[in-house]
Design a protein around this motif. Structure first.
Motif, PDB file in Angstrom:
ATOM      1  N   LYS A  13       0.832  -1.201   0.000  1.00  0.00           N
ATOM      2  CA  LYS A  13       0.000   0.000   0.000  1.00  0.00           C
ATOM      3  C   LYS A  13       0.874   1.262   0.000  1.00  0.00           C
ATOM      4  O   LYS A  13       2.090   1.178   0.222  1.00  0.00           O
ATOM      5  CB  LYS A  13      -0.916  -0.034   1.224  1.00  0.00           C
ATOM      6  CG  LYS A  13      -1.917  -1.199   1.216  1.00  0.00           C
ATOM      7  CD  LYS A  13      -2.804  -1.157   2.454  1.00  0.00           C
ATOM      8  CE  LYS A  13      -3.821  -2.289   2.453  1.00  0.00           C
ATOM      9  NZ  LYS A  13      -4.723  -2.215   3.641  1.00  0.00           N
ATOM     10  N   HIS A  56     -16.549  -3.339   1.103  1.00  0.00           N
ATOM     11  CA  HIS A  56     -16.525  -2.407   2.240  1.00  0.00           C
ATOM     12  C   HIS A  56     -17.339  -1.138   2.009  1.00  0.00           C
ATOM     13  O   HIS A  56     -17.389  -0.264   2.880  1.00  0.00           O
ATOM     14  CB  HIS A  56     -15.080  -2.022   2.575  1.00  0.00           C
ATOM     15  CG  HIS A  56     -14.260  -3.182   3.047  1.00  0.00           C
ATOM     16  ND1 HIS A  56     -14.639  -3.998   4.073  1.00  0.00           N
ATOM     17  CD2 HIS A  56     -13.061  -3.669   2.612  1.00  0.00           C
ATOM     18  CE1 HIS A  56     -13.716  -4.944   4.277  1.00  0.00           C
ATOM     19  NE2 HIS A  56     -12.754  -4.768   3.390  1.00  0.00           N
ATOM     20  N   ARG A  89      -1.500 -14.134   4.290  1.00  0.00           N
ATOM     21  CA  ARG A  89      -2.238 -13.407   5.334  1.00  0.00           C
ATOM     22  C   ARG A  89      -1.641 -13.652   6.716  1.00  0.00           C
ATOM     23  O   ARG A  89      -1.696 -12.775   7.583  1.00  0.00           O
ATOM     24  CB  ARG A  89      -3.735 -13.714   5.256  1.00  0.00           C
ATOM     25  CG  ARG A  89      -4.357 -12.986   4.026  1.00  0.00           C
ATOM     26  CD  ARG A  89      -5.837 -13.220   3.889  1.00  0.00           C
ATOM     27  NE  ARG A  89      -6.636 -12.677   4.960  1.00  0.00           N
ATOM     28  CZ  ARG A  89      -7.182 -11.453   4.984  1.00  0.00           C
ATOM     29  NH1 ARG A  89      -6.950 -10.592   3.999  1.00  0.00           N
ATOM     30  NH2 ARG A  89      -7.930 -11.080   5.985  1.00  0.00           N
ATOM     31  N   THR A  95      -5.496  -7.337  10.793  1.00  0.00           N
ATOM     32  CA  THR A  95      -5.800  -6.032  10.179  1.00  0.00           C
ATOM     33  C   THR A  95      -5.316  -4.844  11.019  1.00  0.00           C
ATOM     34  O   THR A  95      -4.757  -3.887  10.474  1.00  0.00           O
ATOM     35  CB  THR A  95      -7.327  -5.921   9.956  1.00  0.00           C
ATOM     36  OG1 THR A  95      -7.759  -7.054   9.197  1.00  0.00           O
ATOM     37  CG2 THR A  95      -7.692  -4.641   9.232  1.00  0.00           C
ATOM     38  N   ARG A 106       2.652  -6.441   9.438  1.00  0.00           N
ATOM     39  CA  ARG A 106       1.897  -5.371  10.101  1.00  0.00           C
ATOM     40  C   ARG A 106       2.351  -5.196  11.554  1.00  0.00           C
ATOM     41  O   ARG A 106       2.398  -4.071  12.069  1.00  0.00           O
ATOM     42  CB  ARG A 106       0.401  -5.679  10.015  1.00  0.00           C
ATOM     43  CG  ARG A 106      -0.153  -5.524   8.585  1.00  0.00           C
ATOM     44  CD  ARG A 106      -1.506  -6.188   8.436  1.00  0.00           C
ATOM     45  NE  ARG A 106      -2.163  -5.826   7.179  1.00  0.00           N
ATOM     46  CZ  ARG A 106      -3.323  -6.351   6.779  1.00  0.00           C
ATOM     47  NH1 ARG A 106      -3.936  -7.257   7.523  1.00  0.00           N
ATOM     48  NH2 ARG A 106      -3.856  -5.975   5.629  1.00  0.00           N
ATOM     49  N   ASN A 120      -1.865  -0.172   7.102  1.00  0.00           N
ATOM     50  CA  ASN A 120      -1.258  -1.432   7.550  1.00  0.00           C
ATOM     51  C   ASN A 120      -0.392  -2.101   6.490  1.00  0.00           C
ATOM     52  O   ASN A 120      -0.238  -3.323   6.481  1.00  0.00           O
ATOM     53  CB  ASN A 120      -2.334  -2.373   8.099  1.00  0.00           C
ATOM     54  CG  ASN A 120      -3.424  -2.644   7.076  1.00  0.00           C
ATOM     55  OD1 ASN A 120      -3.255  -2.346   5.893  1.00  0.00           O
ATOM     56  ND2 ASN A 120      -4.530  -3.217   7.513  1.00  0.00           N
TER      57      ASN A 120
END
Ligand code: DAT
Ligand code: MG
Length: 140
Positions: A13, A56, A89, A95, A106, A120
């Motif tokens: 990200k 979402h 994951r 999260t 994370r 994150n």
């Protein structure tokens, strides 16, 4: 028992790219034994993010999430391996970066910055169906 070779979509990200953590994240994926199949740097527009995060829509963090994801370049990776969807994951951690386990991406590099959306560092597909949909979106 044998398992199928899967592919997953990993996104570094904008926070991960801005903090120069792309190499560290890819290093962890490769060190785990997964294979990098394709990689590209993208400046995502609202259209692709609306599709990517359709599940979402309507949630309180949705708008901040879509804006954050447009705040800088993202590195998209196609990664392959047996059970890689679940495995990445686990590498990423949960999260919420505050409580993500140390040793995860994370947990090691993320924290709460007091913003409306959690930053994150990474995205990973959460199912075979999501990975097929997301890989088609980011590697059209
Ligand atoms: P994940 O990325 O672990 O699959 P998700 O799909 O539920 O998590 O949410 C997408 C992103 O939105 C997540 O990486 C960070 C942000 N987010 C999720 N839940 C949140 C919340 N309750 N408050 C703030 N940001 C949130
Ligand atoms: Mg998700």
């Amino acid at each position: 028992m044998t398992t199928a070779i899967e592919e997953t979509l990993v996104l570094v990200k904008p926070d991960g790219v801005a903090r120069n953590l792309t190499g560290e994240i890819l290093r962890r994926i490769e060190a785990k034994g997964y294979s990098l199949i394709d990689i590209r740097m993208v400046q995502p527009d609202r259209e692709i993010l609306a599709k990517h995060y359709a599940e979402h829509e309507g949630k309180p963090f949705y708008e901040p999430l879509v804006e954050f994801m447009q705040s800088g370049p993202v590195v998209a990776m196609r990664v392959a391996g047996n059970r890689v969807i679940e495995g990445f994951r686990v590498l990423a951690g949960t999260t919420d970066p505050t409580t993500a386990a140390p040793g995860t991406i994370r947990g090691d590099f993320g924290r709460d910055w007091g913003l409306k959306v959690q930053q994150n560092l990474v995205h990973g597909s959460d199912s075979v169906e999501s990975s097929a949909r997301e890989l088609a979106l980011w590697f059209a």
